[in-house]
Design an enzyme around this catalytic site. Structure first.
Site, short mmCIF file in Angstrom:
data_model
loop_
_atom_site.label_atom_id
_atom_site.label_comp_id
_atom_site.label_asym_id
_atom_site.label_seq_id
_atom_site.Cartn_x
_atom_site.Cartn_y
_atom_site.Cartn_z
N ASN A 123 16.20 24.60 62.48
CA ASN A 123 15.45 24.61 61.22
C ASN A 123 14.07 25.16 61.56
O ASN A 123 13.24 24.44 62.10
CB ASN A 123 15.36 23.18 60.66
CG ASN A 123 14.43 23.10 59.46
OD1 ASN A 123 14.06 24.12 58.88
ND2 ASN A 123 14.08 21.88 59.08
N LYS A 174 11.73 26.03 59.65
CA LYS A 174 10.66 25.63 58.72
C LYS A 174 9.83 26.88 58.35
O LYS A 174 10.39 27.96 58.22
CB LYS A 174 9.81 24.51 59.32
CG LYS A 174 10.70 23.37 59.83
CD LYS A 174 9.97 22.12 60.15
CE LYS A 174 10.97 21.08 60.64
NZ LYS A 174 10.38 19.77 60.82
N HIS A 197 15.75 18.28 52.71
CA HIS A 197 14.96 17.94 53.91
C HIS A 197 13.82 17.01 53.49
O HIS A 197 13.25 17.15 52.41
CB HIS A 197 14.42 19.22 54.55
CG HIS A 197 13.83 18.96 55.89
ND1 HIS A 197 12.56 18.46 56.03
CD2 HIS A 197 14.34 19.08 57.14
CE1 HIS A 197 12.31 18.29 57.34
NE2 HIS A 197 13.38 18.66 58.02
N GLU A 211 10.82 16.95 54.27
CA GLU A 211 9.57 17.64 53.91
C GLU A 211 9.61 18.12 52.47
O GLU A 211 8.59 18.14 51.78
CB GLU A 211 9.31 18.80 54.89
CG GLU A 211 8.86 18.26 56.25
CD GLU A 211 9.22 19.13 57.44
OE1 GLU A 211 9.57 20.30 57.26
OE2 GLU A 211 9.16 18.61 58.57
N GLU A 266 18.19 12.31 59.49
CA GLU A 266 16.88 12.59 60.08
C GLU A 266 15.90 11.47 59.72
O GLU A 266 15.34 11.46 58.62
CB GLU A 266 16.33 13.91 59.55
CG GLU A 266 17.18 15.11 59.91
CD GLU A 266 16.34 16.38 59.99
OE1 GLU A 266 16.40 17.04 61.04
OE2 GLU A 266 15.61 16.69 59.04
N GLY A 321 9.22 15.88 64.20
CA GLY A 321 8.00 16.53 64.68
C GLY A 321 7.03 15.59 65.38
O GLY A 321 5.88 15.94 65.63
N SER A 349 12.99 15.37 66.51
CA SER A 349 12.55 15.50 67.90
C SER A 349 13.71 15.59 68.89
O SER A 349 13.61 15.10 70.02
CB SER A 349 11.59 14.36 68.28
OG SER A 349 10.43 14.40 67.47
P1 PGA Z 1 11.90 18.37 64.77
O1 PGA Z 1 12.34 18.67 63.27
O2 PGA Z 1 13.05 18.70 65.66
O3 PGA Z 1 10.70 19.25 65.00
O4 PGA Z 1 11.55 16.92 64.83
C1 PGA Z 1 13.64 18.39 62.84
C2 PGA Z 1 13.75 18.71 61.36
O5 PGA Z 1 12.78 18.49 60.62
O6 PGA Z 1 14.80 19.19 60.91
#
Ligand code: PGA
Length: 248
Positions: A9, A11, A94, A96, A166, A172, A212
């Site tokens: 992903n 982003k 997601h 976000e 998630e 992140g 992460s």
């Molecule tokens: P990350 O993000 O691996 O940077 O924690 C995962 C995601 O948001 O899909």
């Protein structure tokens, strides 16, 4: 047997030149991977990514999709616009998007239905916030989100469905759920899918962990019986790191 699926992903990262560089580096690194490999890129990179990955084992996904076929929805992209250029997957719901762009369980469901009807495969994200985790609500949250996301979705579509668990507090942050905890929550999601679709259906649906996940922890997470893949943010932006997760 569920085939593992590792999806990047990106982003809001990578311009077209950077997409060309990353994809070209990635192709040889993952060409003999056992897992299915997907990269989900910003809209502006999709066409380039699709062109570059033709004839490879990498599929391309978008990071969102609108539920209408067309119309007065300034700034939005429809499912058929994605399939037209060869996009295979789309991430929906997601955290976000839920957190910053007003995505709700209801809009997630509308997007899921539209995407599946257009022939896209969906990666539907569910997961609890830190506050919800600390209040002991993880199971309730993922159950509610899962039921809502797949409302009115027919079980004929299960081959096109991937779920990503998630935990929001792990995205992140460098903080990963323990492999045991991730496995246990994914089991709750699978039991919910069994009720939403059917028990045999839920055994076929792949459920990823995300938050992460990186070359160091991928192996332990992937060793869990319920974890069928990963949705990878930060570690998908570097070809070598992403390929190491793909080959966990
Ligand atoms: P990350 O993000 O691996 O940077 O924690 C995962 C995601 O948001 O899909």
């Amino acid at each position: 047997m569920r085939r593992p699926i590792i999806a990047g992903n990106w982003k809001m990262n990578k311009n077209i030149a950077e997409t060309k560089a990353l994809v070209s580096e990635l192709i040889p690194l993952v060409k003999d991977a056992e897992a299915e490999v997907v990269i989900c890129t910003p809209y502006t990179d999709l066409y380039t990514a699709v062109e570059l990955t033709k004839g490879t084992n990498i599929s391309v996904g978008a990071e969102n999709v609108h539920w209408a076929e067309s119309g007065a929805f300034t700034g939005e992209i429809s499912a058929s616009m994605l399939t037209e250029i060869g996009v295979k997957y789309v991430i929906i719901g997601h955290s976000e998007r839920r957190q910053y762009f007003g995505e709700t369980d209801e809009t997630v469901n509308k997007r899921v239905i539209a995407a599946l009807n257009a022939g896209l495969k969906v990666i539907v994200c569910v997961g609890e916030t830190l506050e919800e985790k600390e209040a002991g609500k993880t199971e309730d949250v993922v159950t509610t989100q899962t039921i809502a996301a797949f409302k009115d979705v027919s079980s004929d579509k299960i081959d096109d469905i991937v779920v990503a668990y998630e935990p929001v507090w792990a995205i992140g942050t460098g903080r990963t759920a323990t492999a045991d905890d991730a496995n246990a929550t994914i089991k709750v999601i699978r039991d919910t899918l069994a009720k939403v679709f059917c028990p045999a259906c839920s055994e076929k649906i792949r459920i990823q962990y995300g938050g992460s996940m990186n070359p160091k922890n991928a192996h332990d997470l992937m060793a869990q019986p319920e974890i069928d893949g990963g949705l990878i943010g930060g570690a998908s932006l570097k070809a070598v790191d992403f390929s190491m997760v793909v080959k966990y």
